[in-house]
Motif scaffolding. Structure first.
Motif, mmCIF file in Angstrom:
data_model
loop_
_atom_site.group_PDB
_atom_site.id
_atom_site.type_symbol
_atom_site.label_atom_id
_atom_site.label_comp_id
_atom_site.label_asym_id
_atom_site.label_seq_id
_atom_site.Cartn_x
_atom_site.Cartn_y
_atom_site.Cartn_z
ATOM 1 N N TYR A 45 0.809 -1.223 0.000
ATOM 2 C CA TYR A 45 0.000 0.000 0.000
ATOM 3 C C TYR A 45 0.842 1.273 0.000
ATOM 4 N N ALA A 46 2.158 1.166 0.056
ATOM 5 C CA ALA A 46 3.020 2.344 0.205
ATOM 6 C C ALA A 46 2.840 3.348 -0.929
ATOM 7 N N ASP A 47 2.519 2.856 -2.129
ATOM 8 C CA ASP A 47 2.356 3.765 -3.268
ATOM 9 C C ASP A 47 0.968 4.425 -3.300
ATOM 10 N N LYS A 48 0.055 3.997 -2.413
ATOM 11 C CA LYS A 48 -1.306 4.533 -2.393
ATOM 12 C C LYS A 48 -1.502 5.664 -1.398
ATOM 13 N N TYR A 49 -0.654 5.716 -0.358
ATOM 14 C CA TYR A 49 -0.906 6.624 0.752
ATOM 15 C C TYR A 49 0.309 7.484 1.079
ATOM 16 N N ASN A 50 0.044 8.578 1.805
ATOM 17 C CA ASN A 50 1.138 9.430 2.249
ATOM 18 C C ASN A 50 1.881 8.757 3.402
ATOM 19 N N SER A 78 1.052 -9.353 -4.788
ATOM 20 C CA SER A 78 0.086 -10.286 -5.384
ATOM 21 C C SER A 78 -1.040 -10.687 -4.421
ATOM 22 N N SER A 79 -1.060 -10.127 -3.224
ATOM 23 C CA SER A 79 -2.080 -10.499 -2.247
ATOM 24 C C SER A 79 -3.470 -10.063 -2.694
ATOM 25 N N LYS A 80 -4.465 -10.888 -2.406
ATOM 26 C CA LYS A 80 -5.859 -10.518 -2.679
ATOM 27 C C LYS A 80 -6.475 -9.780 -1.492
ATOM 28 N N ASN A 81 -5.751 -9.741 -0.365
ATOM 29 C CA ASN A 81 -6.209 -9.029 0.827
ATOM 30 C C ASN A 81 -5.735 -7.583 0.766
ATOM 31 N N SER A 82 -6.541 -6.671 1.284
ATOM 32 C CA SER A 82 -6.150 -5.265 1.190
ATOM 33 C C SER A 82 -6.509 -4.492 2.449
ATOM 34 N N ILE A 83 -5.837 -3.375 2.596
ATOM 35 C CA ILE A 83 -6.161 -2.415 3.639
ATOM 36 C C ILE A 83 -6.296 -1.054 2.959
ATOM 37 N N GLU A 84 -7.367 -0.349 3.293
ATOM 38 C CA GLU A 84 -7.687 0.907 2.636
ATOM 39 C C GLU A 84 -7.951 1.976 3.689
ATOM 40 N N ALA A 85 -7.407 3.152 3.456
ATOM 41 C CA ALA A 85 -7.675 4.299 4.321
ATOM 42 C C ALA A 85 -8.300 5.383 3.454
ATOM 43 N N ALA A 86 -9.448 5.885 3.892
ATOM 44 C CA ALA A 86 -10.151 6.927 3.141
ATOM 45 C C ALA A 86 -11.114 7.644 4.076
ATOM 46 N N ARG A 87 -11.721 8.687 3.567
ATOM 47 C CA ARG A 87 -12.727 9.436 4.322
ATOM 48 C C ARG A 87 -14.101 8.884 3.923
ATOM 49 N N THR A 111 -10.723 -7.480 3.459
ATOM 50 C CA THR A 111 -10.457 -6.071 3.208
ATOM 51 C C THR A 111 -10.652 -5.326 4.520
ATOM 52 N N ILE A 112 -9.661 -4.574 4.902
ATOM 53 C CA ILE A 112 -9.750 -3.719 6.085
ATOM 54 C C ILE A 112 -9.874 -2.285 5.587
ATOM 55 N N LYS A 113 -10.871 -1.581 6.103
ATOM 56 C CA LYS A 113 -11.061 -0.161 5.785
ATOM 57 C C LYS A 113 -10.878 0.644 7.060
ATOM 58 N N VAL A 114 -10.136 1.749 6.958
ATOM 59 C CA VAL A 114 -9.908 2.647 8.078
ATOM 60 C C VAL A 114 -10.473 4.006 7.696
ATOM 61 N N ASN A 115 -11.314 4.559 8.565
ATOM 62 C CA ASN A 115 -12.055 5.773 8.261
ATOM 63 C C ASN A 115 -11.322 7.016 8.779
ATOM 64 N N ALA A 116 -10.633 7.696 7.890
ATOM 65 C CA ALA A 116 -9.871 8.895 8.251
ATOM 66 C C ALA A 116 -10.788 10.006 8.769
ATOM 67 N N ARG A 117 -12.002 10.069 8.287
ATOM 68 C CA ARG A 117 -12.930 11.131 8.704
ATOM 69 C C ARG A 117 -13.291 11.019 10.176
ATOM 70 N N THR A 118 -13.724 9.845 10.615
ATOM 71 C CA THR A 118 -14.137 9.691 12.017
ATOM 72 C C THR A 118 -12.936 9.708 12.960
ATOM 73 N N ILE A 119 -11.833 9.137 12.533
ATOM 74 C CA ILE A 119 -10.639 9.142 13.381
ATOM 75 C C ILE A 119 -10.146 10.571 13.574
ATOM 76 N N SER A 120 -10.074 11.342 12.492
ATOM 77 C CA SER A 120 -9.632 12.739 12.596
ATOM 78 C C SER A 120 -10.547 13.544 13.509
ATOM 79 N N ALA A 121 -11.835 13.262 13.464
ATOM 80 C CA ALA A 121 -12.795 14.009 14.270
ATOM 81 C C ALA A 121 -12.686 13.679 15.756
ATOM 82 N N ASP A 122 -12.341 12.434 16.103
ATOM 83 C CA ASP A 122 -12.409 11.991 17.499
ATOM 84 C C ASP A 122 -11.073 11.788 18.197
#
Length: 181
Positions: A45-50, A78-87, A111-122
């Protein structure tokens, strides 16, 4: 008068039975599905995120890899598993979706999703809060359920201090090791 007492007593008994069923279910620390082994990989994921998000995700992975749990999380292009960070517009901090074989309970993809919007708010400490979320979500991959009914510290508890608790606790490690011993 006897009918009213009977109704009240019956209602109380039914409520107690219902409540005990909930407690019994909640006391189980496991989901009905998870990774067959403690060795999982996730798409790079290094090429997807800051750098901030790469560091947070790396640190969440390291929290499990550096624990005494019998697990290992690696990165593979080549993994089919992913982790995503977005708002995301949703109210959750993190979400794990798993595809699994219903006859074995073994996860075939997650697939793991991390919510930047709620984390930033709280968050009062963004990096710790986000790392706690990533660590928690990987716990689901290793069979752990949300909010186990225990007085012990757990990364899986909703009531944990997400700004301070960033690693799997003894309760979590022991339960994961029970699955992978």
């Amino acid at each position: 008068m006897k009918k009213i007492r009977y109704f009240i007593v019956s209602t109380i008994v039914l409520c107690m039975i219902f409540a005990s069923t909930i407690v019994t279910y909640a006391a189980d620390p496991y989901l009905s599905f998870g990774s067959k082994t403690g060795n999982v990989n996730v798409k790079k994921y290094a090429d997807k995120y800051n750098d901030t998000w790469v560091s947070v995700i790396d640190n969440g992975i390291s929290a499990w890899n550096n624990s005494s749990a019998n697990v290992s999380i690696s990165k593979s292009s080549s993994s089919k598993n992913s982790i995503e960070a977005a708002r995301y517009d949703d109210t959750w901090y993190g979400l794990t979706s798993q595809t699994y074989n219903s006859s074995t309970g073994y996860t075939t993809k997650f697939t793991i999703k991390v919510n930047a919007r709620t984390i930033s708010a709280d968050a009062t400490n963004f990096n710790n809060f986000a790392k706690s979320t990533v660590t928690h979500e990987f716990g689901h991959v290793f069979w752990l359920c949300d909010n186990p009914n225990t007085s012990k510290s757990s990364i899986m508890k909703y009531s944990r201090n997400r700004n301070g608790m960033t690693a799997p606790q003894t309760f979590d490690v022991d339960n994961v090791n029970a699955k992978y011993d």
